[in-house]
Write a protein that holds these residues in place. Structure first.
Motif, PDB file in Angstrom:
ATOM      1  N   GLU A  29      -4.511  -7.112  -2.055  1.00  0.00           N
ATOM      2  CA  GLU A  29      -5.383  -6.459  -1.080  1.00  0.00           C
ATOM      3  C   GLU A  29      -6.432  -7.442  -0.568  1.00  0.00           C
ATOM      4  OE1 GLU A  29      -5.098  -1.908  -2.862  1.00  0.00           O
ATOM      5  OE2 GLU A  29      -6.929  -3.070  -3.148  1.00  0.00           O
ATOM      6  N   LYS A  51      -2.618  -6.619   2.177  1.00  0.00           N
ATOM      7  CA  LYS A  51      -2.905  -5.354   2.845  1.00  0.00           C
ATOM      8  C   LYS A  51      -4.411  -5.259   3.075  1.00  0.00           C
ATOM      9  CE  LYS A  51      -2.394  -0.325   2.481  1.00  0.00           C
ATOM     10  NZ  LYS A  51      -1.892  -0.211   3.863  1.00  0.00           N
ATOM     11  N   LYS A  53      -7.842  -3.665   3.401  1.00  0.00           N
ATOM     12  CA  LYS A  53      -8.395  -2.434   2.829  1.00  0.00           C
ATOM     13  C   LYS A  53      -9.828  -2.155   3.275  1.00  0.00           C
ATOM     14  CE  LYS A  53      -6.507  -0.262   0.121  1.00  0.00           C
ATOM     15  NZ  LYS A  53      -5.585   0.893   0.292  1.00  0.00           N
ATOM     16  N   HIS A  75      -3.698  -3.413  11.440  1.00  0.00           N
ATOM     17  CA  HIS A  75      -3.871  -3.290   9.979  1.00  0.00           C
ATOM     18  C   HIS A  75      -4.942  -2.229   9.725  1.00  0.00           C
ATOM     19  CE1 HIS A  75      -1.776  -7.228   9.387  1.00  0.00           C
ATOM     20  NE2 HIS A  75      -2.403  -7.540  10.502  1.00  0.00           N
TER      21      HIS A  75
END
Length: 252
Positions: A29, A51, A53, A75
């Protein structure tokens, strides 16, 4: 799986900006600070299988927020921004103010309101990691121009940073250190220079800085313990000294 310590990576954008990507490798993350440009930030996330966040913003200037909307459209992630910049930013999910804590993944950021460069400017202090994301308040051997705030506000904001632990790492958003070194060298030659730091400290700083820049390495993060000894704006002992330095630097 072996737990790894969170880390910060720098994504260079424009001529001298950095986007900071805080990475939790244990969960793949990422948390991004001040994405002024989207394409390089997005590509970095894809290349590293991360990813997104969360996005943290320090203030409303376009070179810090210009990439937010295209980045989160690709994203999706929550956006945190200073409440006092609500009219200028207008598209955050959470508005932050002095003393609040923003918890994202393994990080807990304490919000510090540091006006001067802009009236709504905040910094994010991570006490466990001893990281300060200072936006445009403090730079290597320098500080941000006072576009909106007063000299008194700029000075007091630096006094707050000076109270942080000396082993703090300061992640400032611009690679201005070489230009600020030239200013420090000019100051050293003035008969009435307010600098009271040790010239040997500045010489060592200069040697290390120029060596890093020759290898195309960033000067960021800064070591607060070192800046406290050589940064003229942190050495200023009064608002009047700070004002003198800031006005002089504005002419360079």
């Amino acid at each position: 799986m072996t737990n790894t310590r969170p880390r910060v990576e720098l994504i260079p954008i424009f001529e001298d900006n950095y986007v900071f990507c805080l990475i939790d490798d244990n969960n793949q993350e990422a948390f991004v600070i001040d994405p002024g440009e989207a394409a390089k930030t997005s590509q970095y996330l894809k290349d590293n299988g991360l990813k997104l966040k969360g996005v943290l913003l320090t203030h409303h200037h376009n070179d810090h927020v210009g990439g937010v909307r295209p980045l989160v459209s690709e994203h999706p992630a929550p956006i945190y921004a200073p409440l006092k910049n609500k009219t200028q930013i207008g598209h955050a999910d959470t508005w932050v103010t002095e003393g609040e804590t923003v918890r994202l993944g393994p990080f807990e950021f304490k919000v510090l309101e540091l006006p001067g460069h802009t009236l709504g400017h905040v910094a994010y202090w991570e006490p466990k990691m001893k990281w300060l994301f200072s936006g445009d308040v403090l730079f290597g051997l320098g500080c941000g121009r006072l576009f909106e705030g007063s000299y008194e506000q700029g000075y007091e904001s630096l006094q707050r940073i000076k109270k942080l632990p000396a082993d703090t790492l300061v992640y400032c958003t611009h690679e201005y250190t070489e230009a600020n070194l030239n200013f420090c060298n000019m100051l050293s030659n003035l008969d009435n220079s307010p600098i009271t730091g040790d010239n040997e400290d500045l010489e060592l700083y200069a040697n290390q800085l120029l060596s890093r820049r020759e290898m195309e390495l960033p000067s960021v993060p800064l070591k607060l313990s070192v800046e406290l000894r050589v940064n003229p704006f942190l050495l200023a002992k009064s608002v009047s000294q700070f004002t003198y330095l800031r006005d002089l630097r504005n002419k360079q």
